[in-house]
Design a protein around this motif. Structure first.
Motif, PDB file in Angstrom:
ATOM      1  N   TRP A 154       0.823  -1.206   0.000  1.00 30.01           N
ATOM      2  CA  TRP A 154       0.000   0.000   0.000  1.00 30.01           C
ATOM      3  C   TRP A 154       0.859   1.259   0.000  1.00 30.01           C
ATOM      4  CZ3 TRP A 154      -4.783   0.578  -1.353  1.00 30.01           C
ATOM      5  CH2 TRP A 154      -5.696  -0.461  -1.207  1.00 30.01           C
ATOM      6  N   THR A 155       1.980   1.225   0.716  1.00 31.66           N
ATOM      7  CA  THR A 155       2.860   2.395   0.764  1.00 31.66           C
ATOM      8  C   THR A 155       3.451   2.686  -0.607  1.00 31.66           C
ATOM      9  OG1 THR A 155       3.423   1.991   3.086  1.00 31.66           O
ATOM     10  CG2 THR A 155       4.931   3.371   1.806  1.00 31.66           C
ATOM     11  N   LEU A 156       3.979   1.647  -1.268  1.00 34.75           N
ATOM     12  CA  LEU A 156       4.545   1.830  -2.601  1.00 34.75           C
ATOM     13  C   LEU A 156       3.477   2.269  -3.596  1.00 34.75           C
ATOM     14  CD1 LEU A 156       7.000  -1.200  -2.837  1.00 34.75           C
ATOM     15  CD2 LEU A 156       7.558   1.203  -2.483  1.00 34.75           C
ATOM     16  N   THR A 157       2.282   1.716  -3.462  1.00 36.83           N
ATOM     17  CA  THR A 157       1.184   2.123  -4.341  1.00 36.83           C
ATOM     18  C   THR A 157       0.863   3.603  -4.157  1.00 36.83           C
ATOM     19  OG1 THR A 157       0.226  -0.104  -4.251  1.00 36.83           O
ATOM     20  CG2 THR A 157      -1.210   1.674  -4.995  1.00 36.83           C
ATOM     21  N   ALA A 158       0.798   4.034  -2.903  1.00 37.16           N
ATOM     22  CA  ALA A 158       0.508   5.439  -2.620  1.00 37.16           C
ATOM     23  C   ALA A 158       1.591   6.353  -3.178  1.00 37.16           C
ATOM     24  CB  ALA A 158       0.356   5.640  -1.108  1.00 37.16           C
TER      25      ALA A 158
ATOM     26  N   LEU B 178       3.631   5.738  -5.732  1.00 36.61           N
ATOM     27  CA  LEU B 178       3.552   5.742  -7.193  1.00 36.61           C
ATOM     28  C   LEU B 178       2.376   6.578  -7.690  1.00 36.61           C
ATOM     29  CD1 LEU B 178       4.357   1.972  -7.839  1.00 36.61           C
ATOM     30  CD2 LEU B 178       5.758   3.925  -8.556  1.00 36.61           C
ATOM     31  N   LEU B 179       1.235   6.449  -7.037  1.00 38.61           N
ATOM     32  CA  LEU B 179       0.063   7.217  -7.471  1.00 38.61           C
ATOM     33  C   LEU B 179       0.237   8.709  -7.175  1.00 38.61           C
ATOM     34  CD1 LEU B 179      -2.894   4.864  -6.478  1.00 38.61           C
ATOM     35  CD2 LEU B 179      -1.813   5.174  -8.722  1.00 38.61           C
ATOM     36  N   ALA B 180       0.901   9.027  -6.065  1.00 39.13           N
ATOM     37  CA  ALA B 180       1.165  10.436  -5.748  1.00 39.13           C
ATOM     38  C   ALA B 180       2.098  11.046  -6.791  1.00 39.13           C
ATOM     39  CB  ALA B 180       1.756  10.561  -4.349  1.00 39.13           C
ATOM     40  N   GLY B 181       3.149  10.296  -7.151  1.00 41.10           N
ATOM     41  CA  GLY B 181       4.063  10.785  -8.183  1.00 41.10           C
ATOM     42  C   GLY B 181       3.369  10.935  -9.524  1.00 41.10           C
ATOM     43  N   GLY B 182       2.521   9.960  -9.858  1.00 40.99           N
ATOM     44  CA  GLY B 182       1.772  10.057 -11.109  1.00 40.99           C
ATOM     45  C   GLY B 182       0.831  11.242 -11.137  1.00 40.99           C
ATOM     46  N   SER B 183       0.196  11.514 -10.004  1.00 33.88           N
ATOM     47  CA  SER B 183      -0.715  12.661  -9.924  1.00 33.88           C
ATOM     48  C   SER B 183       0.036  13.975 -10.105  1.00 33.88           C
ATOM     49  CB  SER B 183      -1.445  12.650  -8.572  1.00 33.88           C
ATOM     50  OG  SER B 183      -2.214  11.481  -8.424  1.00 33.88           O
ATOM     51  N   TYR B 184       1.231  14.051  -9.526  1.00 35.97           N
ATOM     52  CA  TYR B 184       2.044  15.265  -9.681  1.00 35.97           C
ATOM     53  C   TYR B 184       2.396  15.487 -11.149  1.00 35.97           C
ATOM     54  CZ  TYR B 184       5.997  18.459  -9.400  1.00 35.97           C
ATOM     55  OH  TYR B 184       6.848  19.519  -9.582  1.00 35.97           O
ATOM     56  N   HIS B 185       2.794  14.416 -11.833  1.00 38.04           N
ATOM     57  CA  HIS B 185       3.150  14.552 -13.249  1.00 38.04           C
ATOM     58  C   HIS B 185       1.933  14.936 -14.092  1.00 38.04           C
ATOM     59  CE1 HIS B 185       7.341  13.455 -13.177  1.00 38.04           C
ATOM     60  NE2 HIS B 185       7.085  12.378 -12.458  1.00 38.04           N
ATOM     61  N   LEU B 186       0.777  14.402 -13.758  1.00 38.23           N
ATOM     62  CA  LEU B 186      -0.429  14.798 -14.485  1.00 38.23           C
ATOM     63  C   LEU B 186      -0.733  16.276 -14.275  1.00 38.23           C
ATOM     64  CD1 LEU B 186      -2.956  11.841 -14.052  1.00 38.23           C
ATOM     65  CD2 LEU B 186      -1.814  12.602 -16.149  1.00 38.23           C
ATOM     66  N   TRP B 187      -0.536  16.737 -13.042  1.00 39.99           N
ATOM     67  CA  TRP B 187      -0.759  18.157 -12.750  1.00 39.99           C
ATOM     68  C   TRP B 187       0.221  19.017 -13.537  1.00 39.99           C
ATOM     69  CZ3 TRP B 187       2.381  21.454  -9.373  1.00 39.99           C
ATOM     70  CH2 TRP B 187       1.806  22.709  -9.164  1.00 39.99           C
ATOM     71  N   GLN B 188       1.479  18.583 -13.614  1.00 43.63           N
ATOM     72  CA  GLN B 188       2.467  19.323 -14.383  1.00 43.63           C
ATOM     73  C   GLN B 188       2.117  19.316 -15.876  1.00 43.63           C
ATOM     74  OE1 GLN B 188       4.993  21.164 -13.553  1.00 43.63           O
ATOM     75  NE2 GLN B 188       4.966  20.817 -11.343  1.00 43.63           N
TER      76      GLN B 188
ATOM     77  N   ALA C   6       1.515   4.682 -13.026  1.00 41.28           N
ATOM     78  CA  ALA C   6       0.266   3.929 -12.954  1.00 41.28           C
ATOM     79  C   ALA C   6       0.496   2.452 -13.290  1.00 41.28           C
ATOM     80  CB  ALA C   6      -0.763   4.533 -13.910  1.00 41.28           C
ATOM     81  N   LEU C   7       1.323   2.177 -14.287  1.00 45.48           N
ATOM     82  CA  LEU C   7       1.611   0.793 -14.666  1.00 45.48           C
ATOM     83  C   LEU C   7       2.374   0.068 -13.563  1.00 45.48           C
ATOM     84  CD1 LEU C   7       2.566   1.148 -18.444  1.00 45.48           C
ATOM     85  CD2 LEU C   7       0.406   0.364 -17.449  1.00 45.48           C
ATOM     86  N   MET C   8       3.295   0.773 -12.901  1.00 41.27           N
ATOM     87  CA  MET C   8       4.025   0.160 -11.799  1.00 41.27           C
ATOM     88  C   MET C   8       3.092  -0.156 -10.627  1.00 41.27           C
ATOM     89  SD  MET C   8       7.232  -0.232 -12.647  1.00 41.27           S
ATOM     90  CE  MET C   8       6.396  -0.830 -14.133  1.00 41.27           C
ATOM     91  N   ALA C   9       2.173   0.763 -10.345  1.00 40.29           N
ATOM     92  CA  ALA C   9       1.201   0.515  -9.277  1.00 40.29           C
ATOM     93  C   ALA C   9       0.303  -0.656  -9.630  1.00 40.29           C
ATOM     94  CB  ALA C   9       0.377   1.776  -9.029  1.00 40.29           C
ATOM     95  N   ALA C  10      -0.112  -0.745 -10.893  1.00 45.29           N
ATOM     96  CA  ALA C  10      -0.950  -1.859 -11.324  1.00 45.29           C
ATOM     97  C   ALA C  10      -0.209  -3.178 -11.221  1.00 45.29           C
ATOM     98  CB  ALA C  10      -1.428  -1.626 -12.765  1.00 45.29           C
ATOM     99  N   MET C  11       1.090  -3.171 -11.485  1.00 46.08           N
ATOM    100  CA  MET C  11       1.877  -4.387 -11.399  1.00 46.08           C
ATOM    101  C   MET C  11       1.931  -4.926  -9.979  1.00 46.08           C
ATOM    102  SD  MET C  11       5.861  -5.061 -12.410  1.00 46.08           S
ATOM    103  CE  MET C  11       6.368  -4.338 -10.848  1.00 46.08           C
ATOM    104  N   LEU C  12       1.955  -4.022  -8.998  1.00 50.09           N
ATOM    105  CA  LEU C  12       1.984  -4.451  -7.604  1.00 50.09           C
ATOM    106  C   LEU C  12       0.769  -5.292  -7.244  1.00 50.09           C
ATOM    107  CD1 LEU C  12       3.212  -1.197  -5.801  1.00 50.09           C
ATOM    108  CD2 LEU C  12       4.504  -3.311  -6.144  1.00 50.09           C
TER     109      LEU C  12
END
Length: 219
Positions: A9-13, A15-25, A46-52
């Protein structure tokens, strides 16, 4: 390690936080190249989070192909002629694009390694387990095999994973050092909108996540 829910869950969070930042940028950028680059980073996270969680395993080949194409795109930017101002410019920009190309290629390799492991640990009957398509499932299979001597996966099983673990761990330390030094580049002629500290923190977090994931695969 990945059978620990808190870690997953920590790694997922992260990865998703980093992905959200890039989407915002990507949404706030006025340059097409920056939009594409940030969108690709968000997609990789997102793909890395899905792989988990072993999500959408039927699209594995498409995921690998997309990440490989993203790696090629960053390589093209890194080696582009100086006349192309929209692409990577200067030594620092080219190194940054080269690192991002490596990150995309490493993500594609990670998915491929999880789908087709190099060597499966033997079971009580001397045969390899049939399913190693997900990180949590693979680890669960290894830890529940009856004979401890047959379940130990040696580091030689995934030599690229060991190398990439060390590489991303080094990258994480490098970005943390840059962050600690706080070498801000807020010169009057600098037109980069992103804060340098934020970039370094994000890169350090991403490199740490990649190092942890590769280390878990080779443990």
């Amino acid at each position: 390690m990945f059978n620990i829910p808190a870690l997953t869950w920590t790694l997922t969070a992260v990865l998703l936080a980093g992905g959200s930042y890039h989407l915002w940028q990507a949404a706030r950028s006025h340059h097409l190249t920056d939009r594409v680059n940030n969108t690709l980073h968000a997609l990789m996270n997102a793909l890395m989070a899905a792989m988990l969680w072993n999500l959408a395993p039927s699209t594995t080949l498409a995921q690998i192909g997309l990440l490989a194409a993203a790696a090629l795109w960053f390589i093209i930017q890194a080696v582009a002629r100086p006349e192309f101002k929209l692409l990577c410019a200067g030594t620092q920009g080219r190194l940054k694009c080269a690192y991002h190309a490596l990150t995309m290629a490493a993500a594609a390799l990670m998915i491929a390694m999880m789908t087709h492991p190099a060597t499966g640990p033997a079971t009580a009957h001397g045969t390899a387990p049939a399913d190693h398509t997900s990180m949590p499932a693979a680890h669960h299979t290894m830890t529940t095999t009856p004979h401890p001597t047959a379940t130990a996966a040696t580091p030689l099983d995934h030599p690229p994973g060991i190398l990439l673990t060390l590489l991303f761990a080094t990258a994480a330390l490098t970005f943390l050092t840059l962050l600690a030094r706080r070498t801000t580049t807020t010169h009057h002629h600098n037109t980069t909108p992103r804060p340098t500290r934020t970039e370094h923190a994000l890169e350090a977090l991403g490199a740490t996540t990649m190092a942890l994931m590769f280390a878990t695969m080779t443990a």
